[in-house]
Scaffold this active site. Structure first.
Site, PDB file in Angstrom:
ATOM      1  N   HIS A 265       0.679  -1.116   0.006  1.00 48.53           N
ATOM      2  CA  HIS A 265      -0.146   0.109  -0.010  1.00 48.53           C
ATOM      3  C   HIS A 265       0.917   1.334  -0.180  1.00 48.53           C
ATOM      4  O   HIS A 265       0.551   2.062  -0.603  1.00 48.53           O
ATOM      5  CB  HIS A 265      -0.750   0.072   1.318  1.00 48.53           C
ATOM      6  CG  HIS A 265      -1.900  -0.993   1.264  1.00 48.53           C
ATOM      7  ND1 HIS A 265      -2.071  -1.918   2.581  1.00 48.53           N
ATOM      8  CD2 HIS A 265      -3.018  -1.193   0.505  1.00 48.53           C
ATOM      9  CE1 HIS A 265      -3.226  -2.527   2.094  1.00 48.53           C
ATOM     10  NE2 HIS A 265      -3.617  -2.545   0.981  1.00 48.53           N
TER      11      HIS A 265
ATOM     12  N   LYS B  90     -18.701  -6.749   7.215  1.00 51.68           N
ATOM     13  CA  LYS B  90     -17.404  -7.533   7.096  1.00 51.68           C
ATOM     14  C   LYS B  90     -16.737  -7.320   8.468  1.00 51.68           C
ATOM     15  O   LYS B  90     -17.089  -6.499   9.328  1.00 51.68           O
ATOM     16  CB  LYS B  90     -16.691  -6.484   6.386  1.00 51.68           C
ATOM     17  CG  LYS B  90     -15.639  -7.197   5.396  1.00 51.68           C
ATOM     18  CD  LYS B  90     -15.103  -6.406   4.273  1.00 51.68           C
ATOM     19  CE  LYS B  90     -13.359  -6.682   3.820  1.00 51.68           C
ATOM     20  NZ  LYS B  90     -13.220  -5.981   2.740  1.00 51.68           N
TER      21      LYS B  90
ATOM     22  N   ARG C 183      -2.118  -5.835  -8.564  1.00 49.39           N
ATOM     23  CA  ARG C 183      -0.847  -6.909  -8.621  1.00 49.39           C
ATOM     24  C   ARG C 183      -0.987  -7.971  -9.510  1.00 49.39           C
ATOM     25  O   ARG C 183      -0.036  -8.451  -9.696  1.00 49.39           O
ATOM     26  CB  ARG C 183      -1.169  -7.360  -7.018  1.00 49.39           C
ATOM     27  CG  ARG C 183      -0.786  -6.614  -6.050  1.00 49.39           C
ATOM     28  CD  ARG C 183      -1.299  -7.088  -4.674  1.00 49.39           C
ATOM     29  NE  ARG C 183      -2.958  -7.070  -4.756  1.00 49.39           N
ATOM     30  CZ  ARG C 183      -3.605  -7.316  -3.462  1.00 49.39           C
ATOM     31  NH1 ARG C 183      -2.864  -7.848  -2.462  1.00 49.39           N
ATOM     32  NH2 ARG C 183      -4.867  -7.254  -3.523  1.00 49.39           N
TER      33      ARG C 183
ATOM     34  N   SER D 294      -2.760  -7.653   2.490  1.00 43.02           N
ATOM     35  CA  SER D 294      -3.116  -7.682   4.075  1.00 43.02           C
ATOM     36  C   SER D 294      -3.483  -9.079   4.749  1.00 43.02           C
ATOM     37  O   SER D 294      -2.988  -9.455   5.873  1.00 43.02           O
ATOM     38  CB  SER D 294      -4.526  -6.621   4.376  1.00 43.02           C
ATOM     39  OG  SER D 294      -4.008  -5.370   4.109  1.00 43.02           O
TER      40      SER D 294
HETATM   41  P1  ADP Z   1      -9.665  -3.736  -0.373  1.00 41.43           P
HETATM   42  O1  ADP Z   1     -10.515  -4.605   0.729  1.00 41.43           O
HETATM   43  O2  ADP Z   1     -10.674  -2.521  -0.918  1.00 41.43           O
HETATM   44  O3  ADP Z   1      -9.100  -4.518  -1.597  1.00 41.43           O
HETATM   45  P2  ADP Z   1      -7.103  -3.340   0.435  1.00 41.43           P
HETATM   46  O4  ADP Z   1      -6.646  -2.621   1.868  1.00 41.43           O
HETATM   47  O5  ADP Z   1      -6.715  -4.961   0.353  1.00 41.43           O
HETATM   48  O6  ADP Z   1      -8.615  -3.043   0.290  1.00 41.43           O
HETATM   49  O7  ADP Z   1      -6.490  -2.675  -0.849  1.00 41.43           O
HETATM   50  C1  ADP Z   1      -6.659  -1.391  -1.141  1.00 41.43           C
HETATM   51  C2  ADP Z   1      -5.946  -1.321  -2.435  1.00 41.43           C
HETATM   52  O8  ADP Z   1      -4.508  -1.326  -2.416  1.00 41.43           O
HETATM   53  C3  ADP Z   1      -6.368  -2.277  -3.583  1.00 41.43           C
HETATM   54  O9  ADP Z   1      -6.337  -1.244  -4.890  1.00 41.43           O
HETATM   55  C4  ADP Z   1      -5.409  -2.945  -3.695  1.00 41.43           C
HETATM   56  O10 ADP Z   1      -5.347  -3.623  -5.073  1.00 41.43           O
HETATM   57  C5  ADP Z   1      -4.142  -2.222  -3.325  1.00 41.43           C
HETATM   58  N1  ADP Z   1      -3.216  -2.988  -2.862  1.00 41.43           N
HETATM   59  C6  ADP Z   1      -3.186  -3.963  -1.951  1.00 41.43           C
HETATM   60  N2  ADP Z   1      -1.961  -4.639  -1.539  1.00 41.43           N
HETATM   61  C7  ADP Z   1      -1.120  -4.155  -2.686  1.00 41.43           C
HETATM   62  C8  ADP Z   1       0.313  -4.551  -2.926  1.00 41.43           C
HETATM   63  N3  ADP Z   1       1.098  -5.397  -2.578  1.00 41.43           N
HETATM   64  N4  ADP Z   1       0.848  -3.800  -4.045  1.00 41.43           N
HETATM   65  C9  ADP Z   1      -0.082  -2.933  -4.891  1.00 41.43           C
HETATM   66  N5  ADP Z   1      -1.230  -2.429  -4.528  1.00 41.43           N
HETATM   67  C10 ADP Z   1      -1.748  -3.098  -3.309  1.00 41.43           C
END
Ligand code: ADP
Length: 160
Positions: free
Chosen positions: A18, A42, A91, A129
């Site tokens: 992130h 959720k 990703r 995450s």
């Molecule tokens: P959500 O539950 O909305 O997917 P996340 O917190 O998992 O929320 O992710 C928020 C954003 O960050 C999303 O666009 C996700 O694709 C991106 N993201 C998460 N991990 C990575 C990573 N390792 N590299 C690039 N983008 C990421």
């Protein structure tokens, strides 16, 4: 007009993936609001207050980044925040398929909002995450995956 984006997500917890997206997006926008989604249906690993706390600590010295929470539609939150851009990270092709659907849906709801995607850096393409949560559940070392200054906060919180 200033370019304001929101970066919506669960951030449960925030990872180096992130942070990489956010840092690379900073030159593109005047302001980025990290928007922590809170969906009552959720179940989260970290409570909202804690997720806000991690992010605020991390970006305390970055004036272009704000942290806020929202529930409801992301496009409504864009209006509230006066933001015309939604920032997301991609990703994999699985992320792409999912993000395309959401982006098309969002543009139907509010055609003044443009979704902007950054492709993850290769070193974070596997990172999520949920992987971090799995490591925490088994009391493993999350330090390679989360920003250094919040490693102990994250670990202490779950062991308390
Ligand atoms: P959500 O539950 O909305 O997917 P996340 O917190 O998992 O929320 O992710 C928020 C954003 O960050 C999303 O666009 C996700 O694709 C991106 N993201 C998460 N991990 C990575 C990573 N390792 N590299 C690039 N983008 C990421």
């Amino acid at each position: 007009m200033s370019r304001r984006a929101i970066f919506p997500g669960s951030f449960d917890p925030i990872t180096k993936g992130h942070v990489d997206i956010l840092k690379r997006a900073l030159p593109l926008f005047d302001q980025i609001v990290v928007a922590i989604g809170e969906n009552s249906a959720k179940k989260y690993f970290f409570p909202l207050a804690q997720r806000i706390n991690f992010l605020k600590e991390l970006f305390a010295d970055e004036p272009k980044i704000e942290v806020n929470a929202y529930n409801g539609l992301t496009t409504d939150f864009c209006k509230t925040e006066n933001a015309n851009y939604i920032l997301r990270g991609i990703r994999s092709s699985a992320d792409f398929g999912y993000e395309r659907t959401i982006a098309q849906f969002n543009s139907q709801l509010n055609n003044e909002v443009e979704s902007i995607f950054l492709i993850s850096s290769p070193e974070y393409a596997y990172l999520s995450s949920s992987v971090v949560r799995e490591i925490l559940k088994h009391k493993g070392d999350v330090s390679p995956f989360v920003p250094e200054i919040i490693v102990s906060k994250i670990t202490d919180f779950k062991q308390a």
